[in-house]
Design a protein around this motif. Structure first.
Motif, PDB file in Angstrom:
ATOM      1  N   GLY A 141       0.798  -1.216   0.000  1.00 22.67           N
ATOM      2  CA  GLY A 141       0.000   0.000   0.000  1.00 22.67           C
ATOM      3  C   GLY A 141       0.831   1.266   0.000  1.00 22.67           C
ATOM      4  O   GLY A 141       2.045   1.249   0.271  1.00 22.67           O
ATOM      5  N   ASP A 142       0.168   2.381  -0.290  1.00 22.99           N
ATOM      6  CA  ASP A 142       0.827   3.692  -0.320  1.00 22.99           C
ATOM      7  C   ASP A 142       0.914   4.222   1.117  1.00 22.99           C
ATOM      8  O   ASP A 142       0.201   5.149   1.503  1.00 22.99           O
ATOM      9  CB  ASP A 142       0.030   4.638  -1.219  1.00 22.99           C
ATOM     10  N   THR A 143       1.804   3.628   1.898  1.00 21.53           N
ATOM     11  CA  THR A 143       1.874   3.915   3.338  1.00 21.53           C
ATOM     12  C   THR A 143       3.182   4.566   3.771  1.00 21.53           C
ATOM     13  O   THR A 143       3.300   4.999   4.920  1.00 21.53           O
ATOM     14  CB  THR A 143       1.696   2.614   4.138  1.00 21.53           C
ATOM     15  N   THR A 144       4.132   4.643   2.864  1.00 25.70           N
ATOM     16  CA  THR A 144       5.456   5.121   3.276  1.00 25.70           C
ATOM     17  C   THR A 144       5.442   6.594   3.672  1.00 25.70           C
ATOM     18  O   THR A 144       6.290   7.031   4.464  1.00 25.70           O
ATOM     19  CB  THR A 144       6.485   4.903   2.151  1.00 25.70           C
ATOM     20  N   GLY A 145       4.497   7.361   3.142  1.00 28.14           N
ATOM     21  CA  GLY A 145       4.408   8.765   3.520  1.00 28.14           C
ATOM     22  C   GLY A 145       3.666   8.999   4.816  1.00 28.14           C
ATOM     23  O   GLY A 145       3.653  10.124   5.339  1.00 28.14           O
ATOM     24  N   ILE A 146       3.055   7.956   5.358  1.00 30.16           N
ATOM     25  CA  ILE A 146       2.289   8.062   6.594  1.00 30.16           C
ATOM     26  C   ILE A 146       3.131   7.646   7.791  1.00 30.16           C
ATOM     27  O   ILE A 146       3.060   8.253   8.865  1.00 30.16           O
ATOM     28  CB  ILE A 146       1.017   7.201   6.509  1.00 30.16           C
ATOM     29  N   ARG A 154       9.269  -3.905  -2.415  1.00 22.73           N
ATOM     30  CA  ARG A 154       8.978  -2.536  -2.872  1.00 22.73           C
ATOM     31  C   ARG A 154      10.123  -2.044  -3.756  1.00 22.73           C
ATOM     32  O   ARG A 154      11.254  -2.525  -3.648  1.00 22.73           O
ATOM     33  CB  ARG A 154       8.797  -1.599  -1.683  1.00 22.73           C
ATOM     34  N   ASP A 155       9.794  -1.093  -4.596  1.00 22.39           N
ATOM     35  CA  ASP A 155      10.790  -0.453  -5.443  1.00 22.39           C
ATOM     36  C   ASP A 155      11.588   0.528  -4.583  1.00 22.39           C
ATOM     37  O   ASP A 155      11.008   1.471  -4.027  1.00 22.39           O
ATOM     38  CB  ASP A 155      10.093   0.289  -6.573  1.00 22.39           C
ATOM     39  N   PRO A 156      12.893   0.337  -4.436  1.00 24.51           N
ATOM     40  CA  PRO A 156      13.678   1.229  -3.571  1.00 24.51           C
ATOM     41  C   PRO A 156      13.643   2.688  -4.009  1.00 24.51           C
ATOM     42  O   PRO A 156      13.829   3.582  -3.178  1.00 24.51           O
ATOM     43  CB  PRO A 156      15.094   0.661  -3.680  1.00 24.51           C
ATOM     44  N   LYS A 157      13.395   2.953  -5.301  1.00 24.02           N
ATOM     45  CA  LYS A 157      13.400   4.330  -5.803  1.00 24.02           C
ATOM     46  C   LYS A 157      12.067   5.041  -5.556  1.00 24.02           C
ATOM     47  O   LYS A 157      12.052   6.231  -5.249  1.00 24.02           O
ATOM     48  CB  LYS A 157      13.729   4.342  -7.300  1.00 24.02           C
ATOM     49  N   THR A 158      10.955   4.316  -5.702  1.00 21.76           N
ATOM     50  CA  THR A 158       9.646   4.948  -5.598  1.00 21.76           C
ATOM     51  C   THR A 158       8.915   4.613  -4.300  1.00 21.76           C
ATOM     52  O   THR A 158       7.997   5.333  -3.903  1.00 21.76           O
ATOM     53  CB  THR A 158       8.747   4.511  -6.765  1.00 21.76           C
TER      54      THR A 158
END
Length: 298
Positions: free
Chosen positions: A15-20, A51-55
């Motif tokens: 999920g898109d959780t890295t910014g949280i 996960r993609d280390p860049k994105t």
């Protein structure tokens, strides 16, 4: 094993959780390190997404998986490895291109989804047992594809964890068993609280549990604030449990968690109720898992 449960740490998800939560691991090293720290805190199993280390987004690159798995296996800390086999099922509806899907649609064949599992041979992998509305997208896993995928997993010797996000998934998982595509005693996992799958509550948990085959083992998890309540209810009902940042980002309200902290909290909760956690080797022995850490080959 009486009064013992298998505890899985789902360390990163897709999920898109890295910014949280800044503690969500992204690089193969971070994911492996988090799995190892979770094992030190008491986890039996590490459930792995790449996960993609860049994105920071989902990765289907087998080399990312390989680095994660190699780092875990090369460490001095034992843990059962469970690789997701559910990647490549994302369909984003778009009325302008309804047949092709919108931006972000990514569909893999069963052979492509199986590639990391078949190549790296973890002890376990997940098998998502049906399609489901998953937030604003559709997770696509048609029945004929699932039959093909189950056969590939069966041939690899890896133990599938039959993931059920809704009640129909349980029905089809039992169909796979009836068709001889699941060897040994089946392992189920009930995935509760995903919008818009099955609810994360005791009634739903009991619905699933009461419809299991007699020889099945089972696990369940809830997402967000329901992670620990579902874990405790599951353990008291005789199931295995799962915690981790794939499903819940917070230790307490507003406090970002680390994976090992969630594991430690779950272990303490279990101990306070007289329940112990299986060691990785106990889980391998009890569930008949392929011991890839010891160099087992097919």
């Amino acid at each position: 094993m009486k009064n013992k449960v298998m505890l899985t740490a789902a360390v990163t998800g897709a999920g898109d959780t890295t910014g949280i939560n800044e503690y969500v691991p992204v690089t193969p090293k971070e994911i492996a390190d988090s799995a190892i720290e979770s094992a030190k805190a008491g986890a039996t199993v590490a459930h792995i997404h790449a996960r993609d280390p860049k994105t920071g987004g989902i990765s289907h690159d087998i080399e990312h998986y390989r680095e994660i798995v190699d780092r875990i296996r090369d460490s001095e800390t034992d843990v059962v490895i469970n690789i997701t086999a559910g990647g490549g099922g994302d369909f984003i509806p778009n009325l302008d291109t309804p047949a092709a899907g919108g931006n972000g649609t990514f569909i893999q064949t069963p052979t492509e989804r199986h590639n990391p599992v078949g190549t790296l041979l973890p002890e376990m992998c997940t098998l998502d047992c049906g399609s489901v509305n998953f937030g604003d997208m559709i997770y696509v896993s048609p029945t004929d594809w699932l039959r093909e995928h189950a056969k590939l997993i069966q041939q690899s010797g890896v133990k599938p964890e039959l993931e059920c996000f809704d009640t129909g998934h349980l029905r089809f998982a039992k169909q796979l068993i009836d068709e001889g595509l699941i060897d040994g005693n089946p392992m189920f996992q009930f995935c509760l609280g995903i919008p818009w799958g099955a609810e994360a509550d005791i009634e739903t948990l009991l619905y699933f549990k009461n419809r299991l085959p007699a020889n099945a083992s089972w696990s369940a998890f809830g997402i967000g604030r329901m992670q620990l309540p579902i874990a405790m209810q599951t353990a008291l009902l005789g199931g295995n449990i799962r915690v981790g940042l794939e499903d819940n980002l917070y230790l307490t309200r507003g406090v970002p968690a680390r994976n090992e902290q969630l594991v430690d909290k779950a272990v303490g909760m279990l101990h306070s109720n007289g329940i112990e956690v299986m060691t990785p080797q106990e889980a391998r022995d009890y569930y008949g898992l392929l011991n890839t850490r010891a160099g087992a080959t097919l």
